[in-house]
Design a protein around this motif. Structure first.
Motif, mmCIF file in Angstrom:
data_model
loop_
_atom_site.group_PDB
_atom_site.id
_atom_site.type_symbol
_atom_site.label_atom_id
_atom_site.label_comp_id
_atom_site.label_asym_id
_atom_site.label_seq_id
_atom_site.Cartn_x
_atom_site.Cartn_y
_atom_site.Cartn_z
ATOM 1 N N LYS A 51 3.171 -6.118 -10.518
ATOM 2 C CA LYS A 51 4.150 -7.071 -9.983
ATOM 3 C C LYS A 51 5.181 -6.388 -9.082
ATOM 4 C CE LYS A 51 3.604 -10.643 -13.463
ATOM 5 N NZ LYS A 51 2.277 -10.123 -13.868
ATOM 6 N N LEU A 52 4.666 -5.584 -8.145
ATOM 7 C CA LEU A 52 5.536 -4.897 -7.191
ATOM 8 C C LEU A 52 5.131 -5.281 -5.783
ATOM 9 C CD1 LEU A 52 5.444 -1.246 -8.564
ATOM 10 C CD2 LEU A 52 7.342 -2.853 -8.743
ATOM 11 N N VAL A 53 6.097 -5.277 -4.868
ATOM 12 C CA VAL A 53 5.740 -5.362 -3.455
ATOM 13 C C VAL A 53 6.305 -4.149 -2.742
ATOM 14 C CG1 VAL A 53 5.478 -7.865 -3.301
ATOM 15 C CG2 VAL A 53 7.712 -6.830 -2.936
ATOM 16 N N ALA A 54 5.664 -3.809 -1.621
ATOM 17 C CA ALA A 54 6.005 -2.571 -0.936
ATOM 18 C C ALA A 54 6.069 -2.804 0.569
ATOM 19 C CB ALA A 54 4.960 -1.514 -1.264
ATOM 20 N N LEU A 55 6.458 -1.748 1.278
ATOM 21 C CA LEU A 55 6.506 -1.774 2.738
ATOM 22 C C LEU A 55 5.408 -0.845 3.261
ATOM 23 C CD1 LEU A 55 7.807 -2.323 5.510
ATOM 24 C CD2 LEU A 55 9.689 -0.816 4.857
ATOM 25 N N PHE A 56 4.463 -1.422 4.010
ATOM 26 C CA PHE A 56 3.332 -0.660 4.548
ATOM 27 C C PHE A 56 3.587 -0.331 6.016
ATOM 28 C CE2 PHE A 56 -0.181 -1.016 1.395
ATOM 29 C CZ PHE A 56 0.447 -1.816 0.455
ATOM 30 N N PHE A 57 3.737 0.952 6.328
ATOM 31 C CA PHE A 57 3.879 1.355 7.725
ATOM 32 C C PHE A 57 2.488 1.581 8.308
ATOM 33 C CE2 PHE A 57 8.162 2.169 6.286
ATOM 34 C CZ PHE A 57 8.885 1.677 7.364
ATOM 35 N N VAL A 58 2.029 0.585 9.074
ATOM 36 C CA VAL A 58 0.650 0.624 9.561
ATOM 37 C C VAL A 58 0.542 1.260 10.941
ATOM 38 C CG1 VAL A 58 0.063 -1.445 8.229
ATOM 39 C CG2 VAL A 58 0.681 -1.678 10.658
ATOM 40 N N VAL A 59 -0.611 1.839 11.190
ATOM 41 C CA VAL A 59 -0.947 2.401 12.487
ATOM 42 C C VAL A 59 -1.614 1.278 13.293
ATOM 43 C CG1 VAL A 59 -2.423 4.113 13.626
ATOM 44 C CG2 VAL A 59 -1.184 4.713 11.530
ATOM 45 N N SER A 75 -0.365 -11.350 2.832
ATOM 46 C CA SER A 75 -0.510 -12.507 1.940
ATOM 47 C C SER A 75 -0.221 -12.133 0.487
ATOM 48 C CB SER A 75 -1.897 -13.138 2.084
ATOM 49 O OG SER A 75 -2.878 -12.240 1.631
ATOM 50 N N SER A 76 -0.256 -10.844 0.162
ATOM 51 C CA SER A 76 0.111 -10.422 -1.191
ATOM 52 C C SER A 76 1.624 -10.283 -1.354
ATOM 53 C CB SER A 76 -0.530 -9.083 -1.546
ATOM 54 O OG SER A 76 -1.842 -9.007 -1.112
ATOM 55 N N GLY A 77 2.369 -10.604 -0.299
ATOM 56 C CA GLY A 77 3.831 -10.576 -0.410
ATOM 57 C C GLY A 77 4.472 -9.282 0.049
ATOM 58 N N ASN A 78 3.670 -8.380 0.577
ATOM 59 C CA ASN A 78 4.208 -7.104 1.050
ATOM 60 C C ASN A 78 4.699 -7.215 2.490
ATOM 61 O OD1 ASN A 78 3.357 -5.199 -1.253
ATOM 62 N ND2 ASN A 78 1.480 -6.319 -0.773
ATOM 63 N N GLU A 79 5.476 -6.215 2.905
ATOM 64 C CA GLU A 79 6.020 -6.200 4.259
ATOM 65 C C GLU A 79 5.300 -5.116 5.069
ATOM 66 O OE1 GLU A 79 7.263 -7.602 7.009
ATOM 67 O OE2 GLU A 79 8.750 -8.452 5.613
ATOM 68 N N ILE A 80 5.258 -5.345 6.404
ATOM 69 C CA ILE A 80 4.607 -4.407 7.320
ATOM 70 C C ILE A 80 5.644 -3.750 8.217
ATOM 71 C CG2 ILE A 80 2.936 -4.220 9.218
ATOM 72 C CD1 ILE A 80 1.421 -5.142 6.958
ATOM 73 N N GLY A 81 5.461 -2.458 8.476
ATOM 74 C CA GLY A 81 6.280 -1.754 9.457
ATOM 75 C C GLY A 81 5.372 -1.074 10.467
ATOM 76 N N ASN A 82 5.998 -0.577 11.538
ATOM 77 C CA ASN A 82 5.290 0.022 12.670
ATOM 78 C C ASN A 82 5.271 1.551 12.502
ATOM 79 O OD1 ASN A 82 4.911 1.166 15.315
ATOM 80 N ND2 ASN A 82 5.591 -0.744 16.270
ATOM 81 N N HIS A 83 4.095 2.153 12.618
ATOM 82 C CA HIS A 83 3.960 3.611 12.442
ATOM 83 C C HIS A 83 3.246 4.210 13.662
ATOM 84 C CE1 HIS A 83 4.183 7.146 9.938
ATOM 85 N NE2 HIS A 83 2.893 7.234 9.675
ATOM 86 N N THR A 84 3.545 3.650 14.830
ATOM 87 C CA THR A 84 2.932 3.947 16.133
ATOM 88 C C THR A 84 1.498 3.420 16.223
ATOM 89 O OG1 THR A 84 1.890 6.124 15.762
ATOM 90 C CG2 THR A 84 4.249 6.112 16.349
ATOM 91 N N PHE A 85 0.971 3.434 17.455
ATOM 92 C CA PHE A 85 -0.363 2.855 17.652
ATOM 93 C C PHE A 85 -1.485 3.780 17.177
ATOM 94 C CE2 PHE A 85 -4.165 1.393 19.837
ATOM 95 C CZ PHE A 85 -4.112 0.049 19.504
#
Ligand SMILES: [Zn+2]
Length: 211
Positions: A51-59, A75-85
């Motif tokens: 029952k945790l949500v996290a921040l995913f820094f995606v490429v 859709s699982s309630g997590n957040e996305i961040g930018n980790h360059t292209f």
């Protein structure tokens, strides 16, 4: 050597506007480098169970390639961040190149999942002095950390040492959504939760931790 795990003391001095710690005395989990078919489903399943949500820094290029995983993260309630292209170290990029890395990743995520990105983390923690000005154009913020777990070394004992010694109420914890640590990522997340419980600490959601 504390600084290898927690660079925030020096970092805060040089870049006071950067997030080096959470602002609500709750722990924030972050996962860099995904999405990745080898690890993203496993991480999502483990977070969901706990029952945790996290921040995913995606490429950006991974977000494009694995758009269904990207959507699942959201859709699982997590957040996305930018980790360059393409996981470029940005310290030597000029403004145009850096802006291009940020925009192309934002666009890839928006196209694949309709999500606008608010957070950026530079690969390998290598700073570019023009970064904050560019991020402000997009109303984005950079998020560093105060607890590096070294999970990419794929040795659970190293992760345990880091968590036992350096997990604090305001920790921004870095782990990786990357094939390198496939064997230990689930145990690493579980150990973080166990350690937090032992220390009487709580986890928070990205939006409440980064204010
Ligand atoms: Zn990375």
């Amino acid at each position: 050597m504390k600084i290898f795990y927690d660079p925030s003391a020096i970092g805060k001095f040089v870049f006071p506007k950067t997030f080096w710690e959470t602002s609500n005395n709750k722990i924030l989990l972050t996962f860099d480098d995904g999405p990745n078919p080898a690890t993203t489903p496993l991480i999502l399943k483990t977070l969901d169970e706990l029952k945790l949500v996290a921040l995913f820094f995606v490429v950006g290029e991974n977000a494009k390639k694995y758009s269904s995983l990207l959507k699942e993260i959201i859709s699982s309630g997590n957040e996305i961040g930018n980790h360059t292209f393409n996981h470029t170290v940005i310290s030597k990029l000029n403004k145009k190149e850096l802006r291009g890395q940020i925009i192309s990743t934002n666009e890839a995520v928006e196209e694949a999942a309709g999500r606008q990105l608010k957070y950026f983390r530079p690969p390998k923690g290598r700073i570019n002095f023009g970064l904050q000005k560019i991020l402000s154009e997009f109303e984005m913020h950079d998020v560093m950390w105060n607890l590096l777990t070294y999970d990419y070394k794929n040795d659970l004992n190293i992760v345990k040492f880091a968590l036992r010694n350096y997990l604090k109420p305001d920790s921004i914890v870095v782990m990786h959504d990357n094939i390198k640590n496939k064997e230990i990522i689930e145990s690493s997340i579980r150990f973080a939760v166990e350690t937090a419980e032992n220390k009487g600490l709580k986890f928070g959601e990205p939006s409440e931790c980064l204010k």
